[in-house]
Design an enzyme around this catalytic site. Structure first.
Site, PDB file in Angstrom:
ATOM      1  CG  LEU A  18      -2.028  -1.045   1.236  1.00 18.69           C
ATOM      2  CD1 LEU A  18      -2.913  -0.868   2.463  1.00 18.69           C
ATOM      3  CD2 LEU A  18      -2.884  -0.980  -0.023  1.00 18.69           C
ATOM      4  CE1 TYR A  57      12.982 -11.185 -11.502  1.00 17.10           C
ATOM      5  CE2 TYR A  57      14.488 -13.012 -11.116  1.00 17.10           C
ATOM      6  CZ  TYR A  57      13.940 -12.078 -11.972  1.00 17.10           C
ATOM      7  OH  TYR A  57      14.340 -12.022 -13.278  1.00 17.10           O
ATOM      8  CG  ASP A 151       1.486 -10.600   7.975  1.00 21.21           C
ATOM      9  OD1 ASP A 151       0.368 -10.906   7.540  1.00 21.21           O
ATOM     10  OD2 ASP A 151       2.294  -9.849   7.377  1.00 21.21           O
ATOM     11  CB  ILE A 152       2.348 -15.740  12.472  1.00 22.85           C
ATOM     12  CG1 ILE A 152       0.972 -16.411  12.477  1.00 22.85           C
ATOM     13  CG2 ILE A 152       3.235 -16.323  13.574  1.00 22.85           C
ATOM     14  CD1 ILE A 152       1.001 -17.896  12.209  1.00 22.85           C
ATOM     15  CB  CYS A 384      28.237  -2.375  -9.709  1.00 25.08           C
ATOM     16  SG  CYS A 384      29.135  -3.236  -8.416  1.00 25.08           S
ATOM     17  CG  HIS A 510      25.952   0.468  -6.405  1.00 23.90           C
ATOM     18  ND1 HIS A 510      25.057  -0.225  -7.182  1.00 23.90           N
ATOM     19  CD2 HIS A 510      26.906  -0.417  -6.044  1.00 23.90           C
ATOM     20  CE1 HIS A 510      25.451  -1.493  -7.280  1.00 23.90           C
ATOM     21  NE2 HIS A 510      26.577  -1.629  -6.596  1.00 23.90           N
ATOM     22  CD  GLU A 512      22.879   2.562  -8.064  1.00 19.58           C
ATOM     23  OE1 GLU A 512      23.845   3.200  -8.541  1.00 19.58           O
ATOM     24  OE2 GLU A 512      22.890   1.328  -7.927  1.00 19.58           O
TER      25      GLU A 512
HETATM   26  N1  GLN Z   1      28.915  -9.192  -9.176  1.00 19.58           N
HETATM   27  C1  GLN Z   1      29.849  -8.109  -9.199  1.00 19.58           C
HETATM   28  C2  GLN Z   1      30.766  -8.101  -7.995  1.00 19.58           C
HETATM   29  O1  GLN Z   1      30.445  -8.691  -6.979  1.00 19.58           O
HETATM   30  C3  GLN Z   1      29.126  -6.790  -9.315  1.00 19.58           C
HETATM   31  C4  GLN Z   1      28.241  -6.480  -8.154  1.00 19.58           C
HETATM   32  C5  GLN Z   1      27.221  -5.419  -8.416  1.00 19.58           C
HETATM   33  O2  GLN Z   1      26.908  -5.105  -9.569  1.00 19.58           O
HETATM   34  N2  GLN Z   1      26.650  -4.865  -7.361  1.00 19.58           N
HETATM   35  O3  GLN Z   1      31.805  -7.505  -8.023  1.00 19.58           O
END
Ligand code: GLN
Length: 536
Positions: A18, A57, A151-152, A384, A510, A512
């Protein structure tokens, strides 16, 4: 008992998904905009210690904090909305709670007592909640309880909330987020599931103070009154939460509904000034009035589940707004991309982003996408694993090393251009053992990355085990792939660029994770700009 920190608990009922995280972040934004220092915490009722070992996933993206915690993706929303950093203390799981209780038991800290869910596990939960407030840094702590009431697995959390409501009286409130479904056949919104969900909370001893009702239609006054009457809340504490065109609209919708006013009143806090949301509104204006648009291909193996790339998606929204550009993301499955079809699938794109990831699935498609971006001079960002693919592709097709690979996928490769980091070699456990969190990186002047950040030393977050194999660096640089960012302490290559290309950047970190509404990330801003320029 009185306490200077105030606690707001957010529970969910009727259905999952939600958007508790967005409501929590929106409320926090409004309180912050009124001058209250606010933080948000997520309690996840699963037994994993953290989401680091979860397949995307299962639970979407794993969000990494500066201190190297692998956390729930809601922490990303918290940082993006508040522009305040979170840490390990902002995300607790049942696994972590039990691990701590069991460690204490082994040390004999319970002095011979039988260790039980109540009080030992609930005490541990309460401590984790209060831990954030212990330095007096925050006026208000918003704690989001994952899962759905009933939820339990969330029972001990709701029990901890019940105890805190009792102990801290006026300093705690509960917001319950529910769904008011619309029955098309009856042409009506239905309140019964909400009544039942509040009843489930009441059976556990918790009376919600505010009800946030997700609905696709207007919640008229008579319905609000009905919900209020059946659920023991004031009519003004029944808040309508309509679907919004963007998550960034939700703080304004909540302001219209006066969620912050109701919360402050219940907590006995003054309203201070009215919320200062000028910057936020400016961002929304830019977002909604683009002057141009680009098509950007995001190549990944989890593209069916957009949540797996949540932070990248949001960083592109921030960067698009900054550039007054609508970024249309084409989600392209790396497993469906081959050398043969790559041109037909990617030739309409203005920019190509190869996503992070683990393992061999979809790697051929990612390499094909890199090659297409490199040869056709399309602005490229590899993050990465995406950066590692850029290195492998360059080794194979420019240096001519056919079997160049990463040892993650091909341990036997004669040209392991991406190899296991030294400190990783003795590690066998998978949980929490990667190179995690913020590290410094020194940028080379006269590079695209330097131009993006406009500074020499940056700090970015990592989550990986493998690295650019520096023993090949000379060969790469001679042929035009340059290391434009390195860790100043270890010399690890963190950024690569191709000189003979308008904008081709691969980053081991990263970026992002650090893009926020208040501070759109400079690398994404530069990437989108490069795509706009290339389109011209
Ligand atoms: N699998 C790669 C590593 O462990 C890149 C990891 C990722 O993209 N976060 O270095």
């Amino acid at each position: 008992m009185s306490n200077s920190t105030k606690y707001v608990f957010v529970t969910g009922g009727v259905a999952s998904s939600l958007g508790k995280g967005i409501i929590a972040a929106s409320l926090a934004k409004l309180l912050q905009a009124r001058g209250y220092s606010t933080t948000i915490q997520k309690l996840d009722p699963y037994i994993n210690i953290d989401p680091g070992t979860l397949n995307p996933y299962e639970h979407g993206e794993c969000y990494v904090t500066d201190d190297g915690a692998e956390t729930d993706l809601d922490l990303g929303h918290y940082e993006r909305f508040l522009n305040v950093k979170t840490s390990q203390a902002n995300n607790i799981t049942t696994g972590r709670i039990y691990q701590s209780v069991i460690n204490k038991e082994r040390k004999g800290e319970y002095l011979g007592k039988t260790v039980q869910v109540i009080p030992h596990v609930t005490d541990e939960i309460k401590q984790s909640i209060q831990e954030l407030g212990k330095n007096g840094e925050y006026d208000i702590i918003i704690t989001e309880i994952g899962g759905t009431v009933g939820d339990i697995e969330s029972l001990p959390y709701v029990e901890a909330v019940r105890q805190m409501l009792w102990e801290f009286e006026d300093d705690c409130i509960v917001i319950h987020l529910t769904l008011i479904p619309y029955l098309a056949a009856a042409g009506e919104l239905k309140t019964k599931p909400t009544q039942h969900s509040v009843k489930a909370l009441l059976e556990l001893g918790v009376q919600p103070d505010v009800l946030c009702c997700r609905t696709e239609h207007e919640l008229e006054l008579n319905l609000r009154k009905k919900i209020a009457k059946f659920c023991n809340v004031a009519p003004e504490a029944v808040i309508e939460s309509r679907d919004a065109s963007s998550i960034y609209e939700v703080p304004l919708l909540m302001q219209e509904e006066e969620l912050d006013v109701v919360v402050l009143k219940k907590l006995g806090l003054s309203r201070k000034s009215s919320p200062d949301l000028d910057d936020w509104k400016q961002f929304l204006e830019k977002l909604h009035q683009p002057k141009t648009e680009i098509n950007l291909g995001l190549i990944g193996k989890y593209v069916e589940l957009k949540d797996a790339y949540k932070s990248i998606n949001e960083a592109l929204i921030h960067a698009g707004a900054t550039n007054l550009c609508k970024v249309n993301i084409q989600w392209i499955h790396s497993e469906k991309l081959t050398k043969k079809n790559v041109a037909s699938k990617l030739d309409k794109l203005d920019a190509i982003l190869v996503a992070p990831g683990f393992g061999s699935r979809g790697i051929t498609g990612k390499l094909a996408a890199v090659q297409f971006a490199r040869e056709n001079k399309i602005p490229f960002l590899g993050i990465c694993l995406g950066m590692q693919c850029a290195v492998i592709e360059f080794a194979r097709h420019v240096l001519g090393w056919d079997d160049a690979h990463t040892v993650e996928i091909s341990p036997e490769s004669k040209r392991p251009v991406i190899s296991l980091m030294e400190e990783q070699k003795s590690i066998s456990d998978l949980g929490g053992t990667m190179r995690l969190g913020a590290y410094k990186c020194e940028l080379k002047p006269d590079s695209n990355i330097y131009e993006a950040y406009n500074r020499e030393v940056i700090n970015e977050r990592h989550r990986h085990r493998f690295e650019f194999n520096s023993s090949y660096l000379e060969d790469f640089e001679k042929s035009g792939m340059i290391a434009t960012g390195k860790n100043p302490d270890t010399g690890l290559v963190e950024v690569v660029e191709i000189t003979d290309h308008p904008w081709f950047v691969g980053v081991q970190f990263h970026p992002e994770y650090k893009s926020t509404v208040a501070k759109p990330h400079p690398l994404f801003v530069a990437f989108v700009k490069a795509a706009i320029d290339a389109k011209k």
